[in-house]
Design a protein around this motif. Structure first.
Motif, PDB file in Angstrom:
ATOM      1  N   PHE A 137      -5.266  -3.716  -4.273  1.00 30.46           N
ATOM      2  CA  PHE A 137      -3.975  -3.874  -3.599  1.00 30.46           C
ATOM      3  C   PHE A 137      -3.698  -2.699  -2.664  1.00 30.46           C
ATOM      4  N   PHE A 138      -3.935  -1.481  -3.153  1.00 38.26           N
ATOM      5  CA  PHE A 138      -3.660  -0.303  -2.335  1.00 38.26           C
ATOM      6  C   PHE A 138      -4.600  -0.229  -1.125  1.00 38.26           C
ATOM      7  N   VAL A 139      -5.869  -0.593  -1.308  1.00 41.04           N
ATOM      8  CA  VAL A 139      -6.772  -0.544  -0.167  1.00 41.04           C
ATOM      9  C   VAL A 139      -6.437  -1.654   0.825  1.00 41.04           C
ATOM     10  N   PHE A 140      -5.927  -2.776   0.331  1.00 39.28           N
ATOM     11  CA  PHE A 140      -5.515  -3.883   1.189  1.00 39.28           C
ATOM     12  C   PHE A 140      -4.378  -3.445   2.121  1.00 39.28           C
ATOM     13  N   ILE A 141      -3.327  -2.855   1.543  1.00 45.06           N
ATOM     14  CA  ILE A 141      -2.198  -2.463   2.379  1.00 45.06           C
ATOM     15  C   ILE A 141      -2.549  -1.242   3.235  1.00 45.06           C
ATOM     16  N   SER A 142      -3.498  -0.424   2.762  1.00 42.81           N
ATOM     17  CA  SER A 142      -3.915   0.719   3.584  1.00 42.81           C
ATOM     18  C   SER A 142      -4.594   0.258   4.860  1.00 42.81           C
TER      19      SER A 142
END
Length: 285
Positions: free
Chosen positions: A10-15
């Motif tokens: 999730f964090f890499v997606f929004i990053s």
């Protein structure tokens, strides 16, 4: 969301959304201010908020012993950033994004060599499926390979090294510390670059506004990708870095009016499917 794998994804997606927006802002700014100026403000804006967080963490003295790791992460990241910014200035946005898409292929190899992370069979089809999708994003306007086309590819190697270094550093340091040293190195790099090129300040409120947006998107992307690598193996996150090419292509389509076409949209779907493979198929050693 408690699962570290899903939270890391999730964090890499929004990053990657944040970094794609930052790339678009940089592309716009490259017509008004110098590359050294862009790099300087990109890091200075981040430093404004991360310095207090780092100070109040009480880790300033302890961080000195981690300087070699910070140097590897920061220098590799800054070299990659400089090359990316230059490529965004001299190449079309979609071309620079597509050529930089080799980055995820280098991450698991470097993670295997340095961090001893296992290479699982599901990673191989994920990488090649995502790579095929990324090149489809360029549709019939695939970039003509020149010497300048090497810039985003070389940048991808350094960015991959930085991603793996984040995972290594995050074992001992928190996000604020990692981002602080990265931003500080970036400011010094920008001033050094300015000595050999030029340093031009924004000429209008509109340009200043885009500079602030660039810094905001870059800061958020940096926070989220650091958090992602602290939660999950770098090799597992690697295919999701292809999403930067997807979001970059979408921005090119809607903002820069570069038509994706059928194969472009199909390519975006392949990239998403490549990432989903890692969620659907269990990992095995």
């Amino acid at each position: 969301m408690r699962n570290p794998l899903l939270l890391g994804i999730f964090f890499v997606f929004i990053s990657q959304i944040a970094f794609a927006l930052m790339d678009s802002a940089i592309k716009w700014l490259s017509n008004d201010i110098s590359t050294a100026t862009i790099i300087f403000f990109r890091n200075l804006i981040t430093l404004f908020w991360v310095l207090p967080a780092f100070y109040y963490s009480g880790e300033i003295r302890n961080s000195i012993k981690r300087l070699p790791l910070h140097a590897i992460r920061s220098l590799s990241g800054q070299i990659g950033m400089i090359l990316i910014f230059i490529s965004l200035k001299i190449l079309p946005l979609s071309d620079a994004t597509v050529l930089r898409s080799l980055t995820p292929l280098f991450v698991p190899l470097l993670a295997f060599i340095w961090l001893k992370e296992r290479l699982t069979w599901v990673l191989i089809p994920s990488f090649f499926l995502a790579l095929a999708g990324v090149w489809m994003l360029a549709d019939v306007d695939k970039p003509q390979f020149t010497v300048l086309s090497l810039l985003p590819i070389i940048a991808g190697v350094f960015v991959a090294m930085a991603m793996v270094a984040i995972k290594r550093v995050s074992r001992a340091a928190k996000g604020a510390e990692i981002v602080f040293y990265f931003s500080l190195t970036g400011i010094v790099s920008a001033l050094g670059l300015a000595l050999f090129t030029e340093f031009t300040l924004p000429s209008s409120l509109a340009v200043w506004g885009v500079v602030l947006l660039m810094g905001l998107f870059g800061s958020l992307g940096q926070i989220w990708v650091t958090r992602a690598n602290a939660l999950t193996d770098a090799s597992i996150l690697a295919p999701f870095y292809y999403l930067n090419a997807v979001f970059g292509a979408l921005l090119s389509h809607f903002i820069w009016h570069e038509t994706l076409g059928f194969w472009g949209w199909f390519g975006a779907l392949l990239v998403i499917c490549a990432g989903l493979l890692l969620l659907i198929i269990p990992r095995r050693s």
